[in-house]
Design an enzyme around this catalytic site. Structure first.
Site, PDB file in Angstrom:
ATOM      1  N   GLY A 252      67.264  64.560  71.230  1.00 41.52           N
ATOM      2  CA  GLY A 252      67.066  65.433  70.235  1.00 41.52           C
ATOM      3  C   GLY A 252      65.403  65.432  69.751  1.00 41.52           C
ATOM      4  O   GLY A 252      64.768  65.030  70.751  1.00 41.52           O
ATOM      5  N   SER A 253      65.061  65.826  68.788  1.00 42.53           N
ATOM      6  CA  SER A 253      63.372  65.866  68.381  1.00 42.53           C
ATOM      7  C   SER A 253      63.154  64.521  68.056  1.00 42.53           C
ATOM      8  O   SER A 253      63.804  63.525  67.494  1.00 42.53           O
ATOM      9  CB  SER A 253      63.259  66.747  67.266  1.00 42.53           C
ATOM     10  N   GLY A 257      65.055  61.726  65.773  1.00 42.95           N
ATOM     11  CA  GLY A 257      65.314  60.443  66.284  1.00 42.95           C
ATOM     12  C   GLY A 257      64.691  59.325  65.446  1.00 42.95           C
ATOM     13  O   GLY A 257      65.594  58.404  65.649  1.00 42.95           O
ATOM     14  N   GLU A 274      66.355  59.656  73.298  1.00 37.80           N
ATOM     15  CA  GLU A 274      65.663  60.352  74.168  1.00 37.80           C
ATOM     16  C   GLU A 274      65.072  61.794  73.425  1.00 37.80           C
ATOM     17  O   GLU A 274      65.892  62.419  72.934  1.00 37.80           O
ATOM     18  CB  GLU A 274      66.468  61.083  75.399  1.00 37.80           C
ATOM     19  N   CYS A 308      63.000  69.341  77.299  1.00 39.25           N
ATOM     20  CA  CYS A 308      62.091  68.199  77.262  1.00 39.25           C
ATOM     21  C   CYS A 308      61.202  68.174  78.406  1.00 39.25           C
ATOM     22  O   CYS A 308      60.104  67.502  78.097  1.00 39.25           O
ATOM     23  CB  CYS A 308      62.789  66.982  76.966  1.00 39.25           C
TER      24      CYS A 308
HETATM   25  C1  UN1 Z   1      65.746  68.243  79.545  1.00 35.94           C
HETATM   26  O1  UN1 Z   1      64.551  68.479  79.979  1.00 35.94           O
HETATM   27  O2  UN1 Z   1      65.946  68.443  78.344  1.00 35.94           O
HETATM   28  O3  UN1 Z   1      65.158  67.501  84.908  1.00 35.94           O
HETATM   29  C2  UN1 Z   1      66.824  67.651  80.348  1.00 35.94           C
HETATM   30  C3  UN1 Z   1      65.538  68.574  84.350  1.00 35.94           C
HETATM   31  C4  UN1 Z   1      67.237  68.424  83.882  1.00 35.94           C
HETATM   32  C5  UN1 Z   1      67.308  67.743  82.883  1.00 35.94           C
HETATM   33  C6  UN1 Z   1      66.541  68.298  81.713  1.00 35.94           C
HETATM   34  N1  UN1 Z   1      67.856  68.108  85.165  1.00 35.94           N
HETATM   35  O4  UN1 Z   1      65.042  69.518  84.163  1.00 35.94           O
END
Ligand code: UN1
Length: 523
Positions: A252-253, A257, A274, A308
């Site tokens: 999450g953020s 976190g 993460e 993310c």
């Molecule tokens: C995320 O960016 O929150 O690499 C996860 C990717 C995906 C997983 C992303 N397999 O874009």
């Protein structure tokens, strides 16, 4: 990631008008505790609405309390001993069965996911596929879970290292990859012999429900996997603070976190985080520009930029800057924004009203920045087919400077910044000049420059001639700096989160041998 509350109700048909009968047919879901599907002790439910059309209520999910979380933790504790002692290859057999179930229901799960979180069907299919890949790959660990042997200092002494389960794990998962990310945590936790309580994001409980239901169908014993839905501040907090939960795995953020990490520090729990990203694509003057533009569009606007790993910064060599920006804007303008369930749509809505507020706020910040230019997009779409959803145009800012807020802060929406650079050195400096370190990429035809950037970008993931998104499950996933706390999910590296090492010494000399003290006689 925004954690907006969806409407709270005690009855499904709470709202009046022509929609009342539709609401009466809205399905009510339950928590999964100790192998039973049970209501929350609050008796309250929240509604999970479709972000492409909020009149469409996907389901009603329990608002779990501290008591519900405690019950789930107790169930996981009761199941822990037996599951931990089940041979890992047997645990893995159940996980392979789970993989088969996920394959069978892939299309239905993808449709549910698009309905509850908005990304287009191709991408939700990819999300389910990532859970399938993770399940098969990680279940294979049931017959590996390698430790190691190593020489001992003393004669007639054997030394080895084995993995042991950490015990009870709390999994707090986000809404942007609502089946893939829970699977990254759940499957390794299980194959390693742990029991779990999952608290999914309140915006996407259905996808996690589908995953847990599939675990039940695969025959994973009662209490091994428990699901509690609800809000972060109550259910999430109760799980993170529970003294019997040995490990918290959170995605999450960065802000949340930090709260999770300090709660874990207070009670000496293991904590794996993460968090955010501000990922960069570097485009050199020798790059295949069309390819780079395709990568930028996919990375910036896939999942409406709510990854993310999203390509939120595009650092482009001055010699090709104008040409790149022009092509990028053309492509961004050609994207069709709408309901992700429509096969002709390229980009779906953002997740909720809070997200709209935050993203539009950043667009305003960008417009106010001296020098930055809003090259396309920038508006919320509210008419016609967009009237009842959370749609924002694909937005490109050009002439952005590296230290502007829109180039530093995670926007988590369909907004990207094009930043000019004079050479590779400057591009790398800009690339590294943020608080996050998840993913980076370079487009170039020069292998030397590709390797230099690979070596000098301080990120957990790096791509050459490809976008910043698209991580595969058998390689470690995670980032440096504000993105993580040193752990990696996926790959075999995830096993280091969900097991603890035990060093074992076997002395078969029949006498006391003192390490570091007794001298070994070489004769
Ligand atoms: C995320 O960016 O929150 O690499 C996860 C990717 C995906 C997983 C992303 N397999 O874009």
């Amino acid at each position: 990631m925004a954690q907006a509350r969806k409407a709270l109700s005690k009855t499904a048909a709470k709202k009046s008008g022509g929609r009342a009968s539709a609401r009466a047919s809205v399905k009510t879901y339950h928590n999964y505790i100790g192998g039973e599907w049970v209501a929350a002790s609050s008796g309250e439910y929240f509604e999970n609405a479709n972000p492409a059309d909020t009149r469409d209520v996907v389901g009603r999910f329990p608002v779990s309390t501290v008591d519900d979380v405690s019950r789930a933790v107790e169930a996981a504790r009761t199941a822990a001993d037996r599951w931990g002692k089940t041979p890992a290859p047997r645990r893995a057999e159940l996980l392979f069965r789970l993989g088969e179930i996920l394959i069978r229901h892939k299309d239905a799960y993808a449709a549910d996911m698009t309905r509850e979180m908005g990304k287009v069907l191709k991408e939700t299919g990819g999300d389910v596929q990532e859970a399938i890949d993770c399940t098969y790959y990680t279940a294979g660990e049931g017959r590996r879970l390698h430790g190691f042997t190593t020489p001992a200092e003393m004669p007639n002494k054997f030394a080895m290292c084995v993995r042991q389960p950490v015990g009870l794990c709390g999994l707090v998962t986000p809404w942007n990859f609502p089946m893939a990310i829970p699977s990254w945590k759940l499957i390794p936790a299980l194959v390693c012999g742990n029991t779990v309580v999952i608290k999914p994001a309140e915006d996407t409980p259905l996808s996690t429900f589908n995953l847990v239901k599939a675990c039940e169908a695969a025959g994973i014993p009662p209490g091994v996997v428990n699901l509690v839905t609800g809000y972060g501040e109550t259910a999430g907090r109760a799980l993170v603070e529970h003294r019997n939960v040995r490990l918290i795995s959170f995605t999450g953020s960065t802000e949340t976190g930090r709260v999770v990490a300090s709660a874990c520090a207070d009670r000496n729990a293991i904590c794996s985080l993460e968090m955010g990203g501000k990922n960069v694509i570097i485009v050199m003057e020798d790059a295949d520009l069309d390819l780079a533009v395709e990568g930028a569009v996919w990375g910036a606007f896939g999942t409406s930029g709510q990854r993310c790993t999203a390509s939120s910064r595009l650092v482009v060599h001055k010699k090709v800057y104008k040409q790149f920006a022009k092509k990028l804007v053309e492509r961004a303008l050609s994207l069709r924004v709408g309901d992700g369930a429509d096969a002709n749509v390229d980009m779906g809505p953002v997740i909720n009203a809070d997200a709209v507020h935050k993203i539009m706020g950043y667009i305003e910040v960008g417009e106010r920045e001296d020098g930055a230019r809003l090259a396309c997009g920038g508006n919320r779409l509210e008419k016609g087919e967009h009237a009842h959803g959370y749609f924002i145009e694909p937005t490109v800012f050009t002439d952005v400077e590296a230290d502007m807020r829109i180039a530093q802060e995670e926007i988590f929406g369909p907004v990207t910044c094009v930043i000019p650079a004079s050479d590779l050195e400057e591009a790398i400096e800009i690339g590294n000049g943020v608080r996050y370190g998840l993913s980076a990429s370079i487009y170039t035809a020069d292998v030397n420059r590709a390797f230099r950037a690979m070596n000098e970008m301080y990120t957990g993931i790096f791509y050459v001639n490809s976008s910043t998104i698209g991580a595969e499950v058998h390689l470690p996933f995670g980032g440096t700096k504000g993105t993580g706390n040193g752990h990696r999910e996926a790959g075999t590296q995830v096993l280091d989160i969900f097991t603890e090492w035990k060093s074992v010494y076997v002395d078969y000399s029949g006498k006391l041998q003192r390490a570091q003290i007794d001298e070994v006689n070489f004769e």
